[in-house]
Design an enzyme around this catalytic site. Structure first.
Site, PDB file in Angstrom:
ATOM      1  N   GLY A  85       0.819  -1.213   0.000  1.00  0.00           N
ATOM      2  CA  GLY A  85       0.000   0.000   0.000  1.00  0.00           C
ATOM      3  C   GLY A  85       0.850   1.258   0.000  1.00  0.00           C
ATOM      4  O   GLY A  85       2.031   1.229   0.333  1.00  0.00           O
ATOM      5  N   ARG A 151       0.207  -5.202  -4.492  1.00  0.00           N
ATOM      6  CA  ARG A 151       0.269  -6.120  -3.350  1.00  0.00           C
ATOM      7  C   ARG A 151       0.623  -7.520  -3.837  1.00  0.00           C
ATOM      8  O   ARG A 151       0.397  -7.869  -4.984  1.00  0.00           O
ATOM      9  CB  ARG A 151      -1.070  -6.166  -2.633  1.00  0.00           C
ATOM     10  CG  ARG A 151      -1.354  -4.933  -1.803  1.00  0.00           C
ATOM     11  CD  ARG A 151      -2.356  -5.230  -0.701  1.00  0.00           C
ATOM     12  NE  ARG A 151      -2.618  -4.048   0.102  1.00  0.00           N
ATOM     13  CZ  ARG A 151      -1.853  -3.664   1.116  1.00  0.00           C
ATOM     14  NH1 ARG A 151      -0.792  -4.376   1.460  1.00  0.00           N
ATOM     15  NH2 ARG A 151      -2.139  -2.580   1.794  1.00  0.00           N
ATOM     16  N   ILE A 206       2.351   2.696   7.128  1.00  0.00           N
ATOM     17  CA  ILE A 206       1.814   3.838   7.885  1.00  0.00           C
ATOM     18  C   ILE A 206       1.247   3.373   9.218  1.00  0.00           C
ATOM     19  O   ILE A 206       1.086   4.164  10.130  1.00  0.00           O
ATOM     20  CB  ILE A 206       0.722   4.639   7.127  1.00  0.00           C
ATOM     21  CG1 ILE A 206      -0.474   3.767   6.795  1.00  0.00           C
ATOM     22  CG2 ILE A 206       1.279   5.364   5.940  1.00  0.00           C
ATOM     23  CD1 ILE A 206      -1.719   4.599   6.574  1.00  0.00           C
ATOM     24  N   ASP A 207       0.944   2.080   9.325  1.00  0.00           N
ATOM     25  CA  ASP A 207       0.387   1.575  10.592  1.00  0.00           C
ATOM     26  C   ASP A 207       1.448   1.485  11.690  1.00  0.00           C
ATOM     27  O   ASP A 207       1.121   1.245  12.847  1.00  0.00           O
ATOM     28  CB  ASP A 207      -0.224   0.184  10.382  1.00  0.00           C
ATOM     29  CG  ASP A 207      -1.450   0.218   9.475  1.00  0.00           C
ATOM     30  OD1 ASP A 207      -1.920   1.327   9.165  1.00  0.00           O
ATOM     31  OD2 ASP A 207      -1.924  -0.851   9.080  1.00  0.00           O
ATOM     32  N   GLY A 251      -5.407   1.328  10.416  1.00  0.00           N
ATOM     33  CA  GLY A 251      -4.721   0.621  11.499  1.00  0.00           C
ATOM     34  C   GLY A 251      -5.304  -0.768  11.578  1.00  0.00           C
ATOM     35  O   GLY A 251      -6.260  -1.029  12.294  1.00  0.00           O
ATOM     36  N   GLU A 303      -9.476   1.046  12.368  1.00  0.00           N
ATOM     37  CA  GLU A 303     -10.317   0.164  11.553  1.00  0.00           C
ATOM     38  C   GLU A 303     -10.272  -1.305  11.990  1.00  0.00           C
ATOM     39  O   GLU A 303     -11.205  -2.056  11.745  1.00  0.00           O
ATOM     40  CB  GLU A 303      -9.921   0.261  10.077  1.00  0.00           C
ATOM     41  CG  GLU A 303      -8.480  -0.184   9.859  1.00  0.00           C
ATOM     42  CD  GLU A 303      -8.023  -0.115   8.410  1.00  0.00           C
ATOM     43  OE1 GLU A 303      -8.843  -0.081   7.508  1.00  0.00           O
ATOM     44  OE2 GLU A 303      -6.786  -0.103   8.217  1.00  0.00           O
ATOM     45  N   ILE A 356      -5.142   9.900   4.204  1.00  0.00           N
ATOM     46  CA  ILE A 356      -4.012  10.106   5.117  1.00  0.00           C
ATOM     47  C   ILE A 356      -2.722   9.462   4.619  1.00  0.00           C
ATOM     48  O   ILE A 356      -1.645   9.719   5.159  1.00  0.00           O
ATOM     49  CB  ILE A 356      -4.318   9.628   6.561  1.00  0.00           C
ATOM     50  CG1 ILE A 356      -4.423   8.098   6.640  1.00  0.00           C
ATOM     51  CG2 ILE A 356      -5.572  10.281   7.100  1.00  0.00           C
ATOM     52  CD1 ILE A 356      -4.397   7.570   8.071  1.00  0.00           C
TER      53      ILE A 356
HETATM   54  O1  F6P Z   1      -1.234  -1.749   5.428  1.00  0.00           O
HETATM   55  C1  F6P Z   1      -1.467  -0.429   5.716  1.00  0.00           C
HETATM   56  C2  F6P Z   1      -2.872  -0.036   5.432  1.00  0.00           C
HETATM   57  O2  F6P Z   1      -2.874   1.318   5.364  1.00  0.00           O
HETATM   58  C3  F6P Z   1      -3.909  -0.529   6.455  1.00  0.00           C
HETATM   59  O3  F6P Z   1      -4.089   0.268   7.562  1.00  0.00           O
HETATM   60  C4  F6P Z   1      -5.142  -0.612   5.633  1.00  0.00           C
HETATM   61  O4  F6P Z   1      -6.066  -1.527   6.127  1.00  0.00           O
HETATM   62  C5  F6P Z   1      -4.625  -1.064   4.327  1.00  0.00           C
HETATM   63  O5  F6P Z   1      -3.331  -0.546   4.199  1.00  0.00           O
HETATM   64  C6  F6P Z   1      -5.522  -0.712   3.176  1.00  0.00           C
HETATM   65  O6  F6P Z   1      -4.813  -0.708   1.969  1.00  0.00           O
HETATM   66  P1  F6P Z   1      -5.284  -1.378   0.612  1.00  0.00           P
HETATM   67  O7  F6P Z   1      -6.679  -0.938   0.360  1.00  0.00           O
HETATM   68  O8  F6P Z   1      -4.292  -0.874  -0.371  1.00  0.00           O
HETATM   69  O9  F6P Z   1      -5.186  -2.842   0.816  1.00  0.00           O
END
Ligand code: F6P
Length: 441
Positions: A85, A151, A206-207, A251, A303, A356
């Protein structure tokens, strides 16, 4: 933790005099700099050290330039890939790597792989991109990554085939824990084939959920951006009778963004995070009481909190469990509860979501990204492999990838950060209060 867990793999002896040796020869270990012959202690309290009874004290290899390096800068080719991400500062790291490699070491052949690990697999058909100082000029002014990302991991054998074909000597992976597991598999495949290719990671999340690296780049920018949503929710909540602000922040498994953003504004009445189970039936009467007594309330939720209330949703391409939307669930439960109790409510729900993490890094994170990139280049040029760079006790260190991916950094419910959150919010240790308390609410 013992000394062996912190040992860094190396491709071989450093025989080449470093172009940066002038920078290091005058230094010994100081509070700001750790000499390459010294180590950074893992434990830093008297009690923990005393418990070790002397012995071989666990310590990290320090980051920074070496007097001698492993690779001849004029002969090598370097690859850079960004995975997973988005995170503020990705472009700062890419630029930092390119400038450090070219300006200080004189490496002239650097390529970027497109769209994460897919860019290293021939059958996906992505061209590599030449990275020069001119190409990376100004990229740090923008969010996202100029290399693109994706990913999921790819077959390490196909990736090493690609590295071989392109004559890559160093691969820099900028990615989260899943990507670092991929980097570890690539490093093992390289070792199995007895190749001399260094794999060095710059941990990205970022988490802030990668352990042993102090904190991750982009985290400060992300929680700083999240404070805008908290301020907006607070303003709305205080402006109307029965005002409730509800903010959901990223998060997945770690509530650091929620905790820090809430502390930065110091207006939240409740912070709900994945690490501390919440009993919604106990939380609701508490919230109603708070609104009755103070006229409004502000709730910040990560979350990943309350997932036990939501059906399991499978996994994403990185292997992460897909989350149910706890913010939406809680919003409905709060509205239903206030309505059933005949209590007036004006609930405003804000989920800034990707806002964010898609922004450019703030100045603090830009500095941190650049310094991580410098440390990553120094490590790779010295032939270190299968490591990530990070800080430990404010000093740059090398962390073996197996250690970095073995556990997850989480808010300790018994630790001082959560204590600060509870002091700031006044919320109880948990919402599993006895039935008598619920009845009184
Ligand atoms: O892994 C970091 C993060 O920002 C998580 O907090 C969030 O759930 C996730 O990525 C969402 O990313 P994507 O929609 O790209 O999978």
């Amino acid at each position: 933790m013992d000394a062996a867990d912190l040992r860094i793999r190396t491709l071989g002896e450093c025989r080449i005099s470093s172009p940066l040796r002038g920078l290091v020869t005058r230094h010994g270990t100081t509070e700001h700099y750790v000499d390459e012959t010294d180590r950074v202690l893992f434990d830093d309290t008297v009690a923990m050290l005393a418990g070790r009874n002397g012995g071989d004290l666990p310590s990290f290899e320090p980051g920074g330039p070496r007097r001698h390096i492993y690779f001849d800068p004029s002969k090598i080719r370097v690859g850079i890939v960004t995975c997973g991400g988005l995170c503020p500062g990705l472009n700062d790291v890419i630029r930092g790597l390119v400038l450090e490699l070219t300006s200080h070491y004189g490496v002239s052949r650097i390529v970027g792989f497109r769209n994460g690990y897919r860019g290293l697999v021939a059958r996906h058909g992505h061209d590599v991109e030449e990275l020069t100082p001119a190409r990376v000029q100004h990229i740090n002014e923008h969010g996202g990554t100029v290399l693109g990302t994706s990913r999921g991991n790819q077959d390490p054998a196909e990736i090493v085939d690609c590295l071989d074909q392109l004559g890559i000597n160093i691969l820099f992976v900028i990615g989260g824990d899943g990507s670092m597991r991929g980097a570890q598999r690539i490093a093992r495949e390289i070792a199995d084939r007895d190749r001399r290719i260094a794999v060095v990671g710059v941990p990205k999340t970022i988490d802030n959920d990668i352990p042993w690296i102090g904190h991750s780049f982009g985290f400060q920018t992300a929680f700083g951006k999240a404070t805008e949503s908290i301020r907006a929710a607070h303003t709305e909540a205080t402006a109307q009778p029965g005002g409730v602000g509800l903010v959901q922040l990223m998060g997945r498994h770690s509530g650091f963004i929620a905790c820090y953003a809430a502390l930065a504004t110091n207006d939240a009445d409740y912070v709900l995070i994945p690490e501390v189970p919440v009993d919604v039936d106990a939380f609701l009467p508490h919230l109603r009481r708070r609104v009755r007594e103070r006229g409004h309330a502000l709730v910040v939720v990560a979350e990943g909190a309350g997932q036990n209330y939501l059906p399991a949703e499978g996994t994403d391409a990185s292997g992460n469990r897909s989350l149910g939307d706890f913010g939406i669930y809680l919003r409905r439960r709060i509205l239903d509860d206030f309505t059933a109790a005949g209590t007036e409510i004006n609930l405003k729900y804000i989920d800034p979501s990707y806002v964010i993490r898609s922004v450019p890094a703030n100045p603090y994170d830009s500095v941190y990204c650049l310094r991580l990139a410098q440390a990553a280049v120094h490590a790779a040029m010295a032939g270190r492999t299968e490591l990530v760079v990070g800080t430990w006790r404010n000093r740059f260190v090398h962390v073996p990838i197996p250690l970095a991916v073995a556990t997850r950094n989480q808010v300790d419910p018994d630790g001082d950060l959560w204590m600060s959150v509870r002091e700031a919010t006044g919320q109880p240790a948990s919402f599993t209060t006895p039935a008598t308390d619920r009845a009184a609410a």
